[in-house]
Design a protein around this motif. Structure first.
Motif, PDB file in Angstrom:
ATOM      1  N   ARG A  11     -16.714  -7.578  33.253  1.00  0.00           N
ATOM      2  CA  ARG A  11     -17.622  -7.325  32.128  1.00  0.00           C
ATOM      3  C   ARG A  11     -17.931  -5.853  31.919  1.00  0.00           C
ATOM      4  O   ARG A  11     -18.957  -5.498  31.337  1.00  0.00           O
ATOM      5  CB  ARG A  11     -18.899  -8.149  32.255  1.00  0.00           C
ATOM      6  CG  ARG A  11     -18.616  -9.641  32.274  1.00  0.00           C
ATOM      7  CD  ARG A  11     -19.885 -10.455  32.437  1.00  0.00           C
ATOM      8  NE  ARG A  11     -19.567 -11.851  32.596  1.00  0.00           N
ATOM      9  CZ  ARG A  11     -19.482 -12.725  31.596  1.00  0.00           C
ATOM     10  NH1 ARG A  11     -19.669 -12.338  30.374  1.00  0.00           N
ATOM     11  NH2 ARG A  11     -19.196 -13.993  31.835  1.00  0.00           N
ATOM     12  N   LEU A 113     -11.415 -14.472  25.168  1.00  0.00           N
ATOM     13  CA  LEU A 113     -11.922 -13.955  26.447  1.00  0.00           C
ATOM     14  C   LEU A 113     -12.821 -14.938  27.188  1.00  0.00           C
ATOM     15  O   LEU A 113     -12.693 -15.097  28.403  1.00  0.00           O
ATOM     16  CB  LEU A 113     -12.641 -12.629  26.245  1.00  0.00           C
ATOM     17  CG  LEU A 113     -11.810 -11.492  25.668  1.00  0.00           C
ATOM     18  CD1 LEU A 113     -12.603 -10.190  25.685  1.00  0.00           C
ATOM     19  CD2 LEU A 113     -10.491 -11.332  26.373  1.00  0.00           C
ATOM     20  N   TYR A 114     -13.734 -15.571  26.496  1.00  0.00           N
ATOM     21  CA  TYR A 114     -14.636 -16.520  27.162  1.00  0.00           C
ATOM     22  C   TYR A 114     -13.835 -17.636  27.831  1.00  0.00           C
ATOM     23  O   TYR A 114     -14.062 -17.979  28.994  1.00  0.00           O
ATOM     24  CB  TYR A 114     -15.644 -17.094  26.164  1.00  0.00           C
ATOM     25  CG  TYR A 114     -16.507 -18.164  26.763  1.00  0.00           C
ATOM     26  CD1 TYR A 114     -17.590 -17.828  27.571  1.00  0.00           C
ATOM     27  CD2 TYR A 114     -16.242 -19.510  26.542  1.00  0.00           C
ATOM     28  CE1 TYR A 114     -18.385 -18.811  28.140  1.00  0.00           C
ATOM     29  CE2 TYR A 114     -17.030 -20.499  27.105  1.00  0.00           C
ATOM     30  CZ  TYR A 114     -18.103 -20.147  27.901  1.00  0.00           C
ATOM     31  OH  TYR A 114     -18.873 -21.121  28.478  1.00  0.00           O
ATOM     32  N   SER A 117     -11.834 -16.442  30.808  1.00  0.00           N
ATOM     33  CA  SER A 117     -12.679 -16.234  31.995  1.00  0.00           C
ATOM     34  C   SER A 117     -12.990 -17.564  32.676  1.00  0.00           C
ATOM     35  O   SER A 117     -13.100 -17.627  33.896  1.00  0.00           O
ATOM     36  CB  SER A 117     -13.965 -15.492  31.626  1.00  0.00           C
ATOM     37  OG  SER A 117     -14.821 -16.302  30.851  1.00  0.00           O
ATOM     38  N   ARG A 118     -13.117 -18.641  31.923  1.00  0.00           N
ATOM     39  CA  ARG A 118     -13.376 -19.957  32.505  1.00  0.00           C
ATOM     40  C   ARG A 118     -12.169 -20.490  33.253  1.00  0.00           C
ATOM     41  O   ARG A 118     -12.290 -21.333  34.131  1.00  0.00           O
ATOM     42  CB  ARG A 118     -13.776 -20.967  31.423  1.00  0.00           C
ATOM     43  CG  ARG A 118     -14.982 -20.525  30.635  1.00  0.00           C
ATOM     44  CD  ARG A 118     -16.173 -21.428  30.600  1.00  0.00           C
ATOM     45  NE  ARG A 118     -16.485 -22.116  31.800  1.00  0.00           N
ATOM     46  CZ  ARG A 118     -16.498 -23.453  31.917  1.00  0.00           C
ATOM     47  NH1 ARG A 118     -16.171 -24.216  30.906  1.00  0.00           N
ATOM     48  NH2 ARG A 118     -16.847 -24.009  33.048  1.00  0.00           N
ATOM     49  N   ASP A 122     -10.121 -12.514  35.304  1.00  0.00           N
ATOM     50  CA  ASP A 122     -11.271 -11.636  35.495  1.00  0.00           C
ATOM     51  C   ASP A 122     -10.996 -10.228  34.998  1.00  0.00           C
ATOM     52  O   ASP A 122     -11.823  -9.329  35.159  1.00  0.00           O
ATOM     53  CB  ASP A 122     -11.723 -11.628  36.954  1.00  0.00           C
ATOM     54  CG  ASP A 122     -10.610 -11.298  37.928  1.00  0.00           C
ATOM     55  OD1 ASP A 122      -9.478 -11.020  37.505  1.00  0.00           O
ATOM     56  OD2 ASP A 122     -10.879 -11.330  39.140  1.00  0.00           O
ATOM     57  N   LEU A 139     -17.589 -12.428  25.936  1.00  0.00           N
ATOM     58  CA  LEU A 139     -17.614 -13.027  27.270  1.00  0.00           C
ATOM     59  C   LEU A 139     -18.867 -13.869  27.489  1.00  0.00           C
ATOM     60  O   LEU A 139     -18.917 -14.695  28.395  1.00  0.00           O
ATOM     61  CB  LEU A 139     -17.497 -11.942  28.344  1.00  0.00           C
ATOM     62  CG  LEU A 139     -16.113 -11.313  28.446  1.00  0.00           C
ATOM     63  CD1 LEU A 139     -16.160 -10.040  29.280  1.00  0.00           C
ATOM     64  CD2 LEU A 139     -15.125 -12.305  29.030  1.00  0.00           C
ATOM     65  N   ASP A 151     -15.200 -20.871  37.034  1.00  0.00           N
ATOM     66  CA  ASP A 151     -16.484 -20.206  37.235  1.00  0.00           C
ATOM     67  C   ASP A 151     -17.604 -21.197  37.570  1.00  0.00           C
ATOM     68  O   ASP A 151     -18.545 -20.871  38.286  1.00  0.00           O
ATOM     69  CB  ASP A 151     -16.853 -19.369  36.018  1.00  0.00           C
ATOM     70  CG  ASP A 151     -16.880 -20.182  34.727  1.00  0.00           C
ATOM     71  OD1 ASP A 151     -16.355 -21.314  34.717  1.00  0.00           O
ATOM     72  OD2 ASP A 151     -17.409 -19.674  33.726  1.00  0.00           O
TER      73      ASP A 151
END
Length: 165
Positions: A11, A113-114, A117-118, A122, A139, A151
Motif C-alpha cells: 500500500r 488491485l483489490y 490483493s485478495r 502484494d 486497494l 487475506d
C-alpha cells in the motif's frame, strides 16, 4: 532498455530495484536485480534474479517447489481480461505456501488491485496510464468481503457466527 513503471508494495509507492527483462535480454545487461522469463530463471536461479510466470504457466507441484526459493515471483497479465494470473497467485499462497512477494506485471489496471490483493498479490506494477492515488484508494474499495481470500481465509458468515456466539 527495459521500462520502469510505478510499483506499489504494501500500500505504498516504492522505488523499484528490479528490472523486468524480456526473452531477448540478458540479466547481465542491467545493474542490479532482474525479473526474467521462467525458463531463464530455472537455468540460473539466484538472489538477484526472479522468475516471470506467463499467465498460461502450469503450476505443477515440482515447479511450485522450485519457486519457493525465488526472491519474488512476477506474474504477467498480458491483457486485463486474462484472469489466469489470479489463480496462479492463489495457488502459490494457499496450496504451496509461498511467503515472498508476488508481483502483478503487464496490463495491470487499478480496477483489479483489490481483487488481486485478495488472491495473494502484494505488489503491483501499474500500467503507465494509471493514476497512482486512485490505485492506492482502489486497494480499499470494500471494507468487508463475503468470500474467503488469502487475506481473510474465513468467509463473512462464519466470522459473524463466531462473533455472535
Amino acid at each position: 532498455m527495459p521500462e520502469q513503471r510505478t510499483l506499489i508494495v504494501g500500500r505504498h509507492v516504492v522505488e523499484d530495484d528490479w528490472t523486468l527483462l524480456l526473452e531477448d535480454e540478458a540479466p547481465h545487461s542491467v545493474n542490479g536485480r532482474a525479473i526474467v522469463p521462467l525458463a531463464q530463471w530455472q537455468a540460473a536461479p539466484g538472489d538477484d534474479v526472479a522468475p516471470l510466470l506467463a499467465s498460461d504457466t502450469e503450476l505443477t507441484p515440482e515447479l511450485a517447489t522450485q519457486l519457493l526459493g525465488a526472491p519474488l515471483i512476477a506474474i504477467d497479465f498480458p491483457k486485463f481480461t486474462d484472469g489466469r494470473g489470479y489463480s496462479l497467485a492463489r495457488l502459490l499462497r494457499e496450496r504451496y505456501g509461498y511467503q515472498g512477494q508476488i508481483r502483478a506485471v503487464g496490463d495491470v489496471l487499478i480496477d483489479q488491485l483489490y481483487y488481486m490483493s485478495r488472491c495473494g498479490f502484494d505488489a503491483f506494477w501499474l500500467r503507465e496510464d494509471q493514476i497512482v492515488e486512485d490505485a492506492l484508494n482502489a486497494l480499499d474499495t470494500f471494507s468487508l468481503s463475503y468470500q474467503p481470500g488469502t487475506d481473510t481465509p474465513e468467509p463473512l458468515f462464519r466470522r459473524r457466527m463466531r462473533e455472535s456466539a
